[in-house]
Scaffold this motif. Structure first.
Motif, short mmCIF file in Angstrom:
data_model
loop_
_atom_site.label_atom_id
_atom_site.label_comp_id
_atom_site.label_asym_id
_atom_site.label_seq_id
_atom_site.Cartn_x
_atom_site.Cartn_y
_atom_site.Cartn_z
N THR A 1 0.78 -0.98 0.11
CA THR A 1 -0.01 -0.14 -0.11
C THR A 1 0.74 1.08 0.01
N ALA A 2 0.23 2.41 0.01
CA ALA A 2 0.80 3.71 0.09
C ALA A 2 1.59 4.07 1.23
N ASN A 3 1.01 3.28 2.41
CA ASN A 3 1.78 3.56 3.79
C ASN A 3 2.21 2.24 4.24
N PRO A 4 3.35 1.47 3.86
CA PRO A 4 3.79 0.36 4.24
C PRO A 4 3.89 0.00 5.76
N GLN A 5 4.24 1.07 6.38
CA GLN A 5 4.32 0.91 8.00
C GLN A 5 3.20 0.80 8.47
N GLU A 6 2.09 1.67 8.06
CA GLU A 6 0.76 1.28 9.01
C GLU A 6 0.26 0.17 8.59
N PHE A 7 0.25 -0.18 7.17
CA PHE A 7 -0.27 -1.60 6.61
C PHE A 7 0.51 -2.80 7.49
N LEU A 8 1.67 -2.56 7.79
CA LEU A 8 2.51 -4.10 8.60
C LEU A 8 1.96 -3.83 10.04
N ILE A 9 1.88 -2.51 10.69
CA ILE A 9 1.37 -2.63 11.96
C ILE A 9 0.16 -3.30 12.10
N ARG A 10 -0.84 -2.67 11.16
CA ARG A 10 -2.39 -3.61 11.35
C ARG A 10 -2.15 -4.76 10.97
N LEU B 1 8.47 1.44 16.92
CA LEU B 1 9.67 2.08 16.00
C LEU B 1 9.05 2.74 15.05
N TRP B 2 7.79 2.30 14.36
CA TRP B 2 7.07 3.24 13.12
C TRP B 2 6.20 4.30 13.71
N ASP B 3 5.53 3.73 14.80
CA ASP B 3 4.47 4.65 15.48
C ASP B 3 5.03 5.92 16.13
N ARG B 4 5.91 5.10 17.31
CA ARG B 4 6.59 6.05 18.24
C ARG B 4 7.81 6.58 18.03
N GLY B 5 8.43 6.00 16.76
CA GLY B 5 9.86 6.38 16.68
C GLY B 5 10.84 5.65 17.57
N GLY B 6 10.66 4.90 18.31
CA GLY B 6 11.55 4.08 19.15
C GLY B 6 11.86 4.92 20.37
N VAL B 7 10.95 6.05 20.61
CA VAL B 7 11.41 6.88 21.82
C VAL B 7 10.66 6.38 23.06
N PRO B 8 11.15 6.06 23.89
CA PRO B 8 10.61 5.35 25.28
C PRO B 8 9.60 6.29 26.03
N ALA B 9 9.83 7.62 25.94
CA ALA B 9 8.92 8.52 26.41
C ALA B 9 7.41 8.57 25.67
N SER B 10 7.83 8.67 24.49
CA SER B 10 6.55 8.60 23.30
C SER B 10 5.76 7.48 23.70
N MET B 11 6.52 6.33 23.63
CA MET B 11 5.58 5.10 23.98
C MET B 11 4.97 4.94 25.09
N TRP B 12 5.63 5.50 26.42
CA TRP B 12 4.87 5.57 27.71
C TRP B 12 3.73 6.44 27.45
N ALA B 13 3.93 7.66 26.96
CA ALA B 13 2.74 8.52 26.82
C ALA B 13 1.60 8.16 26.24
N ASP B 14 1.96 7.30 25.09
CA ASP B 14 0.83 6.75 23.95
C ASP B 14 0.13 5.59 24.75
N LEU B 15 0.60 5.18 25.79
CA LEU B 15 -0.32 4.08 26.65
C LEU B 15 -1.23 4.68 27.49
N TRP B 16 -1.13 5.98 27.81
CA TRP B 16 -2.00 6.73 28.71
C TRP B 16 -2.89 7.40 27.74
N LEU B 17 -2.54 8.12 26.61
CA LEU B 17 -3.27 9.11 25.95
C LEU B 17 -4.26 8.51 24.99
N ARG B 18 -3.79 6.98 24.50
CA ARG B 18 -5.02 6.39 23.68
C ARG B 18 -5.23 5.10 24.23
N ASP B 19 -6.48 5.05 24.87
CA ASP B 19 -7.04 3.89 25.68
C ASP B 19 -6.80 2.63 24.98
#
Length: 224
Positions: A59-68, A120-138
């Motif tokens: 697809t046009a967005n391989p990263q999103e395709f592979l995540i899903r 890696l692809w949605d959060r850029g491999g940044v631990p702080a971003s991953m941790w925040a995502d756990l709480w921001l998106r149910d």
């Protein structure tokens, strides 16, 4: 000496001579055929991604395709794992249970790929971003809980752990049920953003059937 020879000869009656290869039984061939099918099923998504990547079909967005896609296949294989017991009981083929662990490990394999792809692809491999995502998106937090339920199942899936834990191994592996419920919940809330509930509801109904037959069997056993 003669009596010993007779005893040894009588003990070998009905057995093929030493050095002569034994024929594999039909059930043995069925076991290997089913094992091959399980591995083909488990490796199919990975092979499909490689082919699509080579042909430029991710697809046009391989990263999103592979995540899903990795998440969807993790669900499908987890549901296949849960389906083993009902199929075994309805068919009477006890040998099916021998393949349940392989399906479960494949489900965990694609779960790990799903988590890595998100990290890696949605959060850029940044631990702080991953941790925040756990709480921001149910739905991310719910998915994380499902993964936490699956980790001890994968770690203790060997025969060695089964022996060490004894009857507690069975209790521990009941975690597969909350893991499945949390997984389909995660899928449903993830699709809520696009108002696309067809697949999540399909998986939810399939899970309701798989859990429902277990509840019926349990109720019958405890009311005899």
């Amino acid at each position: 000496m003669e009596s010993r020879d007779r005893k040894s000869d009588s003990g070998r009656q009905g057995q093929p001579p030493i050095g002569v290869p034994q024929r594999r039984s039909k059930s043995g061939y069925a076991h290997y055929a089913l094992s091959l099918c399980v591995h083909l099923f488990g490796l199919f998504p990975l092979a499909r991604w490689l082919v699509l990547g080579y042909l430029g079909g991710l697809t046009a967005n391989p990263q999103e395709f592979l995540i899903r896609s990795s998440g969807t296949w993790a669900l499908a294989l987890l549901w296949a794992t849960l389906a083993v017991t009902p199929i075994r009981r309805l068919s009477g083929w006890a040998g099916l249970v021998r393949h349940r662990r392989k399906l479960g490990l494949y489900a965990f394999f694609y779960t790990v790929l799903h988590v890595i792809a998100w990290a890696l692809w949605d959060r850029g491999g940044v631990p702080a971003s991953m941790w925040a995502d756990l709480w921001l998106r149910d739905f991310i937090g719910i998915g994380a809980l499902a993964v936490l339920c699956l980790v001890p199942l994968a770690v203790t899936s060997t025969h060695g752990w089964m022996r060490r834990l004894g009857r507690w191994w069975t209790y521990l592996h009941w975690l597969v049920y909350p893991a499945a419920i949390l997984s389909v919940w995660h899928f449903d809330w993830m699709r809520a953003g696009k108002n696309d509930f067809f697949e999540p509801h399909l998986y939810a109904w399939a899970l309701a059937v798989l859990l429902g037959v277990r509840i019926v069997w349990w109720a019958r056993q405890h009311h005899r």
